[in-house]
Motif scaffolding. Structure first.
Motif, PDB file in Angstrom:
ATOM      1  N   UNK A 190       0.789  -1.379   0.087  1.00 52.38           N
ATOM      2  CA  UNK A 190      -0.041  -0.072   0.116  1.00 52.38           C
ATOM      3  C   UNK A 190       0.728   1.213  -0.024  1.00 52.38           C
ATOM      4  N   UNK A 191       2.131   1.113   0.483  1.00 50.24           N
ATOM      5  CA  UNK A 191       3.013   2.241   0.670  1.00 50.24           C
ATOM      6  C   UNK A 191       3.511   2.400  -0.624  1.00 50.24           C
ATOM      7  N   UNK A 192       4.076   1.559  -1.418  1.00 50.93           N
ATOM      8  CA  UNK A 192       4.445   1.906  -2.564  1.00 50.93           C
ATOM      9  C   UNK A 192       3.385   2.273  -3.737  1.00 50.93           C
ATOM     10  N   UNK A 193       2.310   1.699  -3.547  1.00 47.03           N
ATOM     11  CA  UNK A 193       1.152   1.962  -4.357  1.00 47.03           C
ATOM     12  C   UNK A 193       0.468   3.436  -4.197  1.00 47.03           C
ATOM     13  N   UNK A 194       0.925   4.088  -2.967  1.00 42.02           N
ATOM     14  CA  UNK A 194       0.411   5.416  -2.597  1.00 42.02           C
ATOM     15  C   UNK A 194       1.543   6.315  -3.247  1.00 42.02           C
ATOM     16  N   UNK A 195       2.805   6.038  -3.469  1.00 40.42           N
ATOM     17  CA  UNK A 195       3.918   6.526  -4.419  1.00 40.42           C
ATOM     18  C   UNK A 195       3.239   6.605  -5.755  1.00 40.42           C
ATOM     19  N   UNK A 196       2.933   5.524  -6.249  1.00 38.57           N
ATOM     20  CA  UNK A 196       2.364   5.368  -7.729  1.00 38.57           C
ATOM     21  C   UNK A 196       1.496   6.631  -8.090  1.00 38.57           C
ATOM     22  N   UNK A 197       0.423   6.920  -6.996  1.00 41.98           N
ATOM     23  CA  UNK A 197      -0.506   7.672  -7.183  1.00 41.98           C
ATOM     24  C   UNK A 197       0.098   9.277  -7.036  1.00 41.98           C
ATOM     25  N   UNK A 198       1.103   9.408  -6.191  1.00 42.55           N
ATOM     26  CA  UNK A 198       1.755  10.608  -6.047  1.00 42.55           C
ATOM     27  C   UNK A 198       2.526  10.927  -7.169  1.00 42.55           C
ATOM     28  N   UNK A 199       3.091   9.925  -7.785  1.00 44.88           N
ATOM     29  CA  UNK A 199       3.753  10.118  -9.123  1.00 44.88           C
ATOM     30  C   UNK A 199       3.093  10.601 -10.179  1.00 44.88           C
ATOM     31  N   UNK A 200       1.767   9.990 -10.269  1.00 44.08           N
ATOM     32  CA  UNK A 200       0.831  10.452 -11.537  1.00 44.08           C
ATOM     33  C   UNK A 200       0.482  11.999 -11.207  1.00 44.08           C
ATOM     34  N   UNK A 201       0.239  12.390 -10.001  1.00 41.69           N
ATOM     35  CA  UNK A 201      -0.033  13.840  -9.762  1.00 41.69           C
ATOM     36  C   UNK A 201       1.078  14.897 -10.071  1.00 41.69           C
ATOM     37  N   UNK A 202       2.314  14.337  -9.774  1.00 39.50           N
ATOM     38  CA  UNK A 202       3.376  15.139 -10.002  1.00 39.50           C
ATOM     39  C   UNK A 202       3.816  15.057 -11.678  1.00 39.50           C
ATOM     40  N   UNK A 203       3.360  14.287 -12.284  1.00 42.32           N
ATOM     41  CA  UNK A 203       3.606  14.070 -13.744  1.00 42.32           C
ATOM     42  C   UNK A 203       2.460  14.429 -14.587  1.00 42.32           C
ATOM     43  N   UNK A 204       1.261  15.123 -13.993  1.00 40.93           N
ATOM     44  CA  UNK A 204       0.299  15.572 -14.643  1.00 40.93           C
ATOM     45  C   UNK A 204       0.558  16.859 -15.425  1.00 40.93           C
ATOM     46  N   UNK A 205       0.190  16.944 -16.719  1.00 43.20           N
ATOM     47  CA  UNK A 205       0.723  18.267 -17.168  1.00 43.20           C
ATOM     48  C   UNK A 205      -0.644  19.197 -17.806  1.00 43.20           C
TER      49      UNK A 205
END
Ligand SMILES: [Mg+2]
Length: 205
Positions: A190-205
Motif C-alpha cells: 500500500x505504501x509503494x502504491x500510494x507513491x504510484x498515485x503521487x507520481x501520477x499527480x507530479x507528472x500531470x501536465x
C-alpha cells in the motif's frame, strides 16, 4: 491537451521508489521478507532504462513496456501485480489521456490487481491505497473537477488508505502468514502504491 505524461509518471515513480526504498524494505522486514524496496527499485530502474533505450511514446506503449519490464525484473508478487496494473491501464489509456480517461484506465489497472492478487479492500495490500484513489478519481470526474484537483484527491485518498492499513490483520500475501501479528505495521505494498498515485499527480501536465 492537459493530461497524463506517461513517461514522466514512470520516471517520477522510479525516483520516489528510489527515495523510499529503505523505508519500503523496513516495512517489509516487519511483515514479510524485507525485499520490497530493493525489488521495486530494481524494477523501476529497469523501466527507466527501457524508456531511455526505446522510442515508445504513446501513453499506452510506455505503460505496456513498463509492465513487461516489471514482470520480468521484479521477483515475488510485486512484479506481476504492478505489471498487471500497468498492462490493464495501457489497454484503456490508448484512446486518450484526459482526466476521465485516466480515471477509467486507473480503475482497469486496479481491477487487474484485484483479479490477479485475489485481494479485496481491507486485506492489507496495495489495493487499500489503489481502490480509494480510483474512487476519488471517479468522484472527481462526476463532479467535473480539473485534472489537478482529481489527482490531488486521489493522492489524499491513496495516502489515507495506506495509513489505514496499519491496524489491519493481513489476509493476503506473505504478511498473512503472520496472522494477528501483522497488525500494527503499515503495509509495504500500500505504501509503494500510494507513491504510484503521487507520481501520477507530479507528472500531470
Ligand atoms: Mg517481500
Amino acid at each position: 491537451m492537459p493530461g497524463l505524461d506517461a513517461a514522466a509518471w514512470v520516471r517520477t515513480f522510479a525516483t520516489l521508489i528510489d527515495e523510499h526504498a529503505e523505508e519500503l524494505t523496513a516495512l517489509d522486514a516487519a511483515v514479510g521478507d524485507a525485499d520490497h524496496g530493493t525489488n521495486m527499485r530494481r524494477g523501476m530502474a529497469a523501466a527507466v532504462a527501457a524508456l531511455d533505450d526505446c522510442a515508445a511514446d504513446s501513453p499506452a506503449d510506455i505503460c505496456k513496456q513498463t509492465a513487461m519490464v516489471l514482470i520480468r525484473t521484479i521477483g515475488g508478487a510485486s512484479g506481476p501485480l504492478y505489471g498487471t496494473f500497468f498492462l490493464r491501464f495501457a489497454g484503456v489509456i490508448e484512446k486518450g489521456s484526459d482526466t476521465a480517461d485516466f480515471a477509467r484506465a486507473f480503475r482497469a489497472g486496479l481491477d487487474g490487481v484485484i483479479a490477479r492478487g485475489k485481494a479485496e479492500l481491507g486485506d492489507k495490500t496495495m489495493v487499500d491505497a489503489l481502490a480509494p484513489a480510483a474512487d476519488a478519481l471517479d468522484r472527481s470526474v462526476t463532479a467535473a473537477a480539473s485534472g489537478a484537483q482529481a489527482l490531488d484527491a486521489a493522492v489524499v485518498a491513496a495516502e489515507s488508505g495506506r495509513d489505514a492499513t496499519t491496524p489491519l490483520v493481513a489476509r493476503k500475501g506473505r504478511a498473512s502468514y503472520l496472522g494477528e501479528r501483522s497488525a500494527g505495521h503499515q503495509d509495504p505494498g500500500a505504501t509503494s502504491a500510494a507513491l504510484l498515485v503521487r507520481a501520477a499527480r507530479e507528472s500531470w501536465r
